[in-house]
Motif scaffolding. Structure first.
Motif, PDB file in Angstrom:
ATOM      1  N   GLU A  54       0.797  -1.217   0.000  1.00 55.40           N
ATOM      2  CA  GLU A  54       0.000   0.000   0.000  1.00 55.40           C
ATOM      3  C   GLU A  54       0.833   1.273   0.000  1.00 55.40           C
ATOM      4  OE1 GLU A  54       0.219  -1.296   4.388  1.00 55.40           O
ATOM      5  OE2 GLU A  54       0.196  -2.216   2.395  1.00 55.40           O
ATOM      6  N   ASP A 122      -5.193   0.125   8.216  1.00 56.82           N
ATOM      7  CA  ASP A 122      -6.285  -0.841   8.103  1.00 56.82           C
ATOM      8  C   ASP A 122      -7.262  -0.661   9.261  1.00 56.82           C
ATOM      9  OD1 ASP A 122      -5.333  -1.969   5.771  1.00 56.82           O
ATOM     10  OD2 ASP A 122      -4.191  -3.524   6.798  1.00 56.82           O
ATOM     11  N   TYR A 124     -10.575  -2.217  11.167  1.00 59.63           N
ATOM     12  CA  TYR A 124     -11.214  -3.521  11.337  1.00 59.63           C
ATOM     13  C   TYR A 124     -12.587  -3.446  11.987  1.00 59.63           C
ATOM     14  CZ  TYR A 124      -6.549  -5.384  10.376  1.00 59.63           C
ATOM     15  OH  TYR A 124      -5.343  -5.689   9.785  1.00 59.63           O
ATOM     16  N   LYS A 132      -9.995 -10.279  10.959  1.00 64.84           N
ATOM     17  CA  LYS A 132      -8.996  -9.881   9.975  1.00 64.84           C
ATOM     18  C   LYS A 132      -9.615  -9.737   8.593  1.00 64.84           C
ATOM     19  CE  LYS A 132      -4.410 -11.071   8.245  1.00 64.84           C
ATOM     20  NZ  LYS A 132      -3.286 -12.054   8.307  1.00 64.84           N
ATOM     21  N   ALA A 135     -10.785  -6.236   7.318  1.00 66.70           N
ATOM     22  CA  ALA A 135      -9.831  -5.141   7.162  1.00 66.70           C
ATOM     23  C   ALA A 135     -10.226  -4.232   6.000  1.00 66.70           C
ATOM     24  CB  ALA A 135      -8.427  -5.699   6.940  1.00 66.70           C
ATOM     25  N   ASP A 136     -10.301  -2.949   6.275  1.00 68.71           N
ATOM     26  CA  ASP A 136     -10.731  -1.946   5.299  1.00 68.71           C
ATOM     27  C   ASP A 136      -9.656  -0.854   5.273  1.00 68.71           C
ATOM     28  OD1 ASP A 136     -12.154  -0.449   3.531  1.00 68.71           O
ATOM     29  OD2 ASP A 136     -13.932  -0.222   4.789  1.00 68.71           O
ATOM     30  N   ARG A 137      -8.948  -0.755   4.167  1.00 67.09           N
ATOM     31  CA  ARG A 137      -7.831   0.190   4.107  1.00 67.09           C
ATOM     32  C   ARG A 137      -8.335   1.609   3.876  1.00 67.09           C
ATOM     33  NH1 ARG A 137      -3.298  -2.539   1.643  1.00 67.09           N
ATOM     34  NH2 ARG A 137      -3.220  -3.260   3.800  1.00 67.09           N
ATOM     35  N   ASP A 172     -11.962   6.810   2.115  1.00 68.34           N
ATOM     36  CA  ASP A 172     -12.309   5.399   1.929  1.00 68.34           C
ATOM     37  C   ASP A 172     -12.546   5.154   0.437  1.00 68.34           C
ATOM     38  OD1 ASP A 172     -13.114   2.797   2.110  1.00 68.34           O
ATOM     39  OD2 ASP A 172     -15.055   3.226   3.028  1.00 68.34           O
ATOM     40  N   ASP A 174     -12.652   2.263  -1.144  1.00 69.96           N
ATOM     41  CA  ASP A 174     -13.451   1.078  -1.435  1.00 69.96           C
ATOM     42  C   ASP A 174     -14.948   1.412  -1.426  1.00 69.96           C
ATOM     43  OD1 ASP A 174     -14.691  -1.350  -1.631  1.00 69.96           O
ATOM     44  OD2 ASP A 174     -13.614  -2.307  -0.010  1.00 69.96           O
ATOM     45  N   TYR A 286      -1.336  -5.320  15.882  1.00 73.71           N
ATOM     46  CA  TYR A 286      -1.437  -4.176  14.976  1.00 73.71           C
ATOM     47  C   TYR A 286      -2.220  -3.065  15.659  1.00 73.71           C
ATOM     48  CZ  TYR A 286      -2.698  -1.543  10.740  1.00 73.71           C
ATOM     49  OH  TYR A 286      -2.884  -0.561   9.788  1.00 73.71           O
ATOM     50  N   ARG A 289      -6.150  -2.610  15.459  1.00 76.01           N
ATOM     51  CA  ARG A 289      -6.922  -3.823  15.152  1.00 76.01           C
ATOM     52  C   ARG A 289      -8.107  -3.946  16.114  1.00 76.01           C
ATOM     53  NH1 ARG A 289      -6.592  -9.360  13.464  1.00 76.01           N
ATOM     54  NH2 ARG A 289      -8.708 -10.114  13.875  1.00 76.01           N
TER      55      ARG A 289
END
Length: 378
Positions: A54, A122, A124, A132, A135-137, A172, A174, A286, A289
């Motif tokens: 990324e 990321d 979560y 896991k 996970a949404d970057r 975002d 996505d 992480y 998380r």
């Protein structure tokens, strides 16, 4: 994402050879290998090289300048300035400048930092059992400024004031992940906040860089208010941390660290919620998380000073985030170990490399992380 300091670690491992033939540049020998007992200021740099899909290649470095405000007495603690800067081949960057200033005889203590982050992370979801697979970057831009001032009012007691501000912005790309679809997540557009509040410190440590006996209770409460159209939050953030150290022998030190974080207010933006995992506490997880309104974590670390220059540590801990009720059944474990190289023996300053391991959740690989930094974890 693992940070690699291959060149520096190679210098350390072959130090005896370099010390004999003196083939290293003088400024390298002075930073990492020469011992100075004059209480003069010292400077050290640590290169940063990492890569991830990324970000692409990330390059940069960190630098630490440490000094005494009183070079004649023996009780004044070490002050420092720390700078960190990296940039990636995909245009992201991280910048930070922070400092800790002790006046002569520790009558006052001032800390402050300014930082800017344009870096993805990321997300979560919220809670102690995020997945896991969720996970949404997110793209993140953050500007932060903090300041604290404390006055000594007794042998070990400090009273003070904390203040600062944050500005968060998120992107975002996505649009179909948990960040966009979960209606309970507050503050998706980011916001701007200012805070101010009191602090209380009880400090009996014999040294603030490499403590071998004594402890410290640190607490502060941030009264927080949003400013601007996207920042309607009003509440507070309470942090309480207790550390204590025992000298088991000349070379062994046992340290304990417990921390509690709690956020108040009817609705709390997700980015203000306490998060589990960092290079200082719950190593192996992480950061971000697991996040929620409350956090309770603890750790113990056994430190062995093999020589003036080298040390090793082992650590274990446990912790969790929760909304309202704490449950011992939800505690997450962590454990690991690390190496220490003391580049400034007189001030007790070290470069540390830690490997931390966390839990293995069903259907996921065990969580773990490598951490390279300056100074002890606590």
């Amino acid at each position: 994402m693992k940070k690699l300091t291959t060149v520096l670690l190679l210098f350390i491992l072959v130090q005896p050879l370099f010390a004999q033939v003196k083939i290293l540049p003088k400024f390298i020998r002075k930073m990492y290998f020469e011992q100075d007992t004059t209480k003069k200021g010292s400077f050290v740099v640590l290169p940063v090289v990492s890569s991830a899909p990324e970000t692409g290649l990330e390059l940069g470095g960190s630098g630490l300048y440490s000094f005494y405000t009183d070079t004649l007495g023996n009780d004044t603690r070490v002050s420092n300035l720390f700078a960190y800067a990296t940039i990636t081949t995909k245009g992201q960057s991280r910048l930070n400048l922070s400092g800790s200033y002790w006046t002569p005889h520790n009558r006052y203590h001032f800390t402050g930092s300014v930082g800017y982050i344009n870096f993805p992370f990321d997300f979560y979801g919220i809670g102690n059992n995020t997945k896991k697979a969720d996970a949404d970057r997110l793209g993140q831009k953050r500007v932060r400024a903090t300041f604290a001032a404390e006055k000594k009012i007794g042998n070990y007691v400090y009273l003070g004031l904390v203040a600062g501000g944050y500005d968060y912005r998120f992107n975002d790309q996505d649009g179909s992940g948990i960040f966009a679809t979960d209606p309970t997540i507050d503050g998706k557009h980011g916001g701007t906040f200012l805070y101010i509040g009191p602090s209380f410190v009880f400090d009996t440590r014999n040294n603030n860089t490499y403590t071998t006996k004594g402890g410290m209770l640190t607490s502060y409460f941030n009264i927080m208010n949003g400013i601007g159209g996207n920042s309607g939050y009003s509440g507070g953030f309470l942090n309480v941390e207790l550390t204590h150290f025992f000298a088991l022998s000349k070379k062994f030190v046992l340290g304990f660290d417990v921390q509690s974080q709690n956020i108040t207010g009817s609705q709390s933006p997700f980015y203000l919620l306490p998060t589990l995992g960092s290079d200082e506490m719950m190593r192996g997880y992480y950061n971000g998380r697991f996040r929620d309104r409350n956090l309770l974590v603890g750790q113990t670390e056994l430190r062995y000073r093999m020589s003036e220059r080298f040390g090793i540590v082992g650590f274990v801990g446990a912790g969790e985030v929760f909304n309202k009720e704490f449950s011992t059944e939800q505690l997450k474990p962590n454990y690991g170990g690390g190496l220490r190289y003391f580049f400034d023996v007189q001030k007790g300053l070290s470069i540390r490399v830690d490997y931390g391991v966390g839990e293995k959740r069903p259907g996921e690989s065990r969580q773990s992380g490598v951490y390279v930094g300056l100074g002890e974890a606590f």
